[in-house]
Design a protein around this motif. Sequence first.
Motif, PDB file in Angstrom:
ATOM      1  N   ALA A   1       0.613  -1.501  -0.029  1.00 21.23           N
ATOM      2  CA  ALA A   1      -0.002  -0.217   0.064  1.00 21.23           C
ATOM      3  C   ALA A   1       1.075   0.939   0.103  1.00 21.23           C
ATOM      4  N   THR A   2       2.059   1.289   0.706  1.00 19.52           N
ATOM      5  CA  THR A   2       3.352   2.397   0.763  1.00 19.52           C
ATOM      6  C   THR A   2       3.784   1.808  -0.607  1.00 19.52           C
ATOM      7  N   SER A   3       3.417   1.562  -2.104  1.00 18.62           N
ATOM      8  CA  SER A   3       3.986   1.547  -2.969  1.00 18.62           C
ATOM      9  C   SER A   3       3.742   1.394  -3.684  1.00 18.62           C
ATOM     10  N   LYS A   4       2.953   2.322  -3.988  1.00 20.78           N
ATOM     11  CA  LYS A   4       2.415   3.309  -4.857  1.00 20.78           C
ATOM     12  C   LYS A   4       1.272   2.218  -5.851  1.00 20.78           C
ATOM     13  N   CYS A   5       0.620   1.490  -4.830  1.00 25.60           N
ATOM     14  CA  CYS A   5       0.649  -0.058  -5.149  1.00 25.60           C
ATOM     15  C   CYS A   5      -1.625   0.363  -4.496  1.00 25.60           C
ATOM     16  N   GLU A   6      -2.254   0.089  -5.613  1.00 22.70           N
ATOM     17  CA  GLU A   6      -3.681   0.329  -4.729  1.00 22.70           C
ATOM     18  C   GLU A   6      -4.256  -1.095  -4.287  1.00 22.70           C
ATOM     19  N   ALA A   7      -4.637  -1.374  -3.677  1.00 19.07           N
ATOM     20  CA  ALA A   7      -5.170  -2.544  -2.903  1.00 19.07           C
ATOM     21  C   ALA A   7      -6.440  -2.855  -3.933  1.00 19.07           C
ATOM     22  N   LEU A   8      -6.699  -4.486  -3.878  1.00 27.10           N
ATOM     23  CA  LEU A   8      -7.602  -5.022  -5.013  1.00 27.10           C
ATOM     24  C   LEU A   8      -8.573  -5.628  -4.016  1.00 27.10           C
ATOM     25  N   LEU A   9      -8.491  -6.054  -2.483  1.00 21.18           N
ATOM     26  CA  LEU A   9      -8.943  -6.518  -1.660  1.00 21.18           C
ATOM     27  C   LEU A   9      -8.233  -6.837  -0.025  1.00 21.18           C
ATOM     28  N   PRO A  10      -8.986  -6.560   0.575  1.00 20.94           N
ATOM     29  CA  PRO A  10      -8.191  -6.446   1.972  1.00 20.94           C
ATOM     30  C   PRO A  10      -7.274  -7.935   1.408  1.00 20.94           C
ATOM     31  N   ALA A  11      -6.498  -7.799   2.876  1.00 23.42           N
ATOM     32  CA  ALA A  11      -5.569  -9.127   3.065  1.00 23.42           C
ATOM     33  C   ALA A  11      -6.322 -10.242   3.032  1.00 23.42           C
ATOM     34  N   ILE A  12      -5.782 -11.548   2.445  1.00 25.83           N
ATOM     35  CA  ILE A  12      -6.316 -13.090   2.595  1.00 25.83           C
ATOM     36  C   ILE A  12      -5.174 -13.907   3.762  1.00 25.83           C
ATOM     37  N   LYS A  13      -5.828 -14.045   4.068  1.00 23.61           N
ATOM     38  CA  LYS A  13      -5.197 -15.187   6.034  1.00 23.61           C
ATOM     39  C   LYS A  13      -6.286 -16.464   5.525  1.00 23.61           C
ATOM     40  N   ILE A  14      -4.914 -17.790   5.749  1.00 26.09           N
ATOM     41  CA  ILE A  14      -5.934 -18.708   5.815  1.00 26.09           C
ATOM     42  C   ILE A  14      -4.568 -19.113   6.686  1.00 26.09           C
ATOM     43  N   ALA A  15      -5.847 -20.149   7.812  1.00 25.21           N
ATOM     44  CA  ALA A  15      -4.894 -20.966   9.039  1.00 25.21           C
ATOM     45  C   ALA A  15      -4.469 -22.352   8.516  1.00 25.21           C
ATOM     46  N   TYR A  16      -2.974 -22.016   8.796  1.00 27.37           N
ATOM     47  CA  TYR A  16      -2.395 -23.872   8.887  1.00 27.37           C
ATOM     48  C   TYR A  16      -2.371 -24.263   6.760  1.00 27.37           C
ATOM     49  N   LYS A  17      -3.336 -24.945   6.008  1.00 27.59           N
ATOM     50  CA  LYS A  17      -3.743 -25.375   5.391  1.00 27.59           C
ATOM     51  C   LYS A  17      -5.654 -25.354   4.623  1.00 27.59           C
ATOM     52  N   PRO A  18      -4.731 -24.588   3.679  1.00 28.08           N
ATOM     53  CA  PRO A  18      -6.414 -24.110   3.428  1.00 28.08           C
ATOM     54  C   PRO A  18      -6.891 -25.499   2.667  1.00 28.08           C
TER      55      PRO A  18
ATOM     56  N   LYS B   1     -10.035 -27.266   0.126  1.00 27.29           N
ATOM     57  CA  LYS B   1     -10.730 -26.484  -1.398  1.00 27.29           C
ATOM     58  C   LYS B   1     -11.170 -26.027  -1.439  1.00 27.29           C
ATOM     59  N   GLU B   2     -12.111 -25.987  -0.556  1.00 23.62           N
ATOM     60  CA  GLU B   2     -13.396 -24.996  -0.546  1.00 23.62           C
ATOM     61  C   GLU B   2     -13.049 -23.467  -0.579  1.00 23.62           C
ATOM     62  N   GLN B   3     -12.103 -23.768   0.688  1.00 28.66           N
ATOM     63  CA  GLN B   3     -11.160 -22.162   0.646  1.00 28.66           C
ATOM     64  C   GLN B   3     -10.260 -22.000  -0.558  1.00 28.66           C
ATOM     65  N   LEU B   4      -9.960 -22.715  -1.051  1.00 29.38           N
ATOM     66  CA  LEU B   4      -9.405 -22.011  -2.427  1.00 29.38           C
ATOM     67  C   LEU B   4      -9.781 -22.160  -3.030  1.00 29.38           C
ATOM     68  N   ASP B   5     -11.131 -22.634  -3.320  1.00 25.29           N
ATOM     69  CA  ASP B   5     -11.862 -21.938  -4.952  1.00 25.29           C
ATOM     70  C   ASP B   5     -12.692 -20.526  -4.221  1.00 25.29           C
ATOM     71  N   LYS B   6     -12.905 -20.079  -2.714  1.00 26.87           N
ATOM     72  CA  LYS B   6     -13.494 -18.919  -2.442  1.00 26.87           C
ATOM     73  C   LYS B   6     -12.672 -17.902  -2.753  1.00 26.87           C
ATOM     74  N   ILE B   7     -11.213 -18.066  -2.782  1.00 23.83           N
ATOM     75  CA  ILE B   7     -10.247 -17.339  -2.868  1.00 23.83           C
ATOM     76  C   ILE B   7      -9.585 -16.871  -4.482  1.00 23.83           C
ATOM     77  N   SER B   8     -10.193 -18.345  -5.170  1.00 24.67           N
ATOM     78  CA  SER B   8     -10.288 -17.857  -6.902  1.00 24.67           C
ATOM     79  C   SER B   8     -11.433 -16.953  -7.136  1.00 24.67           C
ATOM     80  N   ALA B   9     -12.436 -17.347  -6.611  1.00 28.92           N
ATOM     81  CA  ALA B   9     -13.633 -16.386  -6.683  1.00 28.92           C
ATOM     82  C   ALA B   9     -13.449 -15.176  -6.290  1.00 28.92           C
ATOM     83  N   ASP B  10     -12.880 -14.800  -5.572  1.00 25.01           N
ATOM     84  CA  ASP B  10     -13.007 -13.907  -4.892  1.00 25.01           C
ATOM     85  C   ASP B  10     -12.139 -12.639  -5.268  1.00 25.01           C
ATOM     86  N   VAL B  11     -10.819 -13.201  -6.166  1.00 23.03           N
ATOM     87  CA  VAL B  11     -10.152 -12.758  -6.947  1.00 23.03           C
ATOM     88  C   VAL B  11     -10.140 -12.473  -8.345  1.00 23.03           C
TER      89      VAL B  11
END
Length: 390
Positions: free
Chosen positions: A354-371, A373-383
Amino acid sequence: MEAMKIGEGIYWVGAIDWNLRNFHGYETEKGSTYNAYLIIDEKITLIDTVKEGFENEMLSRIRSVIDPAKIDIIISNHAEPDHSGAIPFMKNIAKNAQIYAAFGAGVKDLTAYYGDLGYIGVKAGETLSIGKRTFTFVPTPMVHWPDNMVSFMAPENILFSNDAFGQHYASDERLDTECDLPEAYIQARKYYANIVQPYGMQTGKALNALAGLEISAICPSHGIIWTKHIPEIMALYKSWVANEFDDTAIVVYDTMWHSTEAMAHAIESAFLACGMKPRLYNLHYCHNSDIIADAMTAKYIAVGSPTLNNNMMPSVASFLTYFKGLTGNKKKFIAFGSYGWGGQSPDQVYEMLATSKCEALLPAIKIAYKPSKEQLDKISADVANAIREN
Ligand code: FEO
């Protein structure tokens, strides 16, 4: 060693550094050259010198043409030591040589490095006749230091451009008509991305200042000399200066147990689904300076790090520090990462981007331990949704 004749009375007398692998953090896998040029006229003129340690290679090339003590003029287009390092050595041999550098910064920087050697400062548009030939000096500040200038020599219309249009590319050939041209373009892009990119605005001004000149050859201080392919390298510089985007997207990450890596692939899928060309870089294997060369024209950048001891991984911090110093355009970014507890790294990556001339597309994406398949699919869809909305 022999000088290489470029034209009547015009010689390349530089040095080839086959072993250079690091130029203050920039991995130079093809080595480099330090280009110095000798002009034989009523006043014998040397344009730039070489890095300290290569002075005898330059000297032997000069000796193959003339007695080096006869040099009357040394033009220093740039005080960085890869070009000025052998000025004291040459001044000791050519004791009467007058040293010309940019008025102000050029004289100041040379004095700081080598003491007062009687430098003569030249201003924008000032000319210097050496006999049949005349130099016109054009300041090009911040391409790559405040002192940079280029020297245009008539009547041959040769531009001695110093760092501009250079490449860290050691080769047996000196001319664009003889070398491996695709490699020269790759190295010119990498050089621009890693050296010149933060100064795109100043580079644009320099290109404008040169626009009216009929240039027959561009002689940079690194790499090959441009003769036949001047329009191509000029066009590339214009596109880089304009910060034009292409259809690539960069995904950069490090990973501990492949969770952040799985997230990187989910983001890759989203870019593919949106018709982009994603490129994945695992920082365990890829060098910052290679990634920067590809990232320069990418519209999107995603950076991921697991949390390690409450921080992003050092490899990711290194990349982001390097990226922040160099990036020239306003990319859209995604910060992501896995964690076990704590989970600070995605937010830290977000803050850096955010301080490198860039603009956020989304809030930071965080996953605990191991994502999952559903979480990965949601990341793909959200992005993918966020890309389509922007
Ligand atoms: Fe090749 Fe800025 O020196």
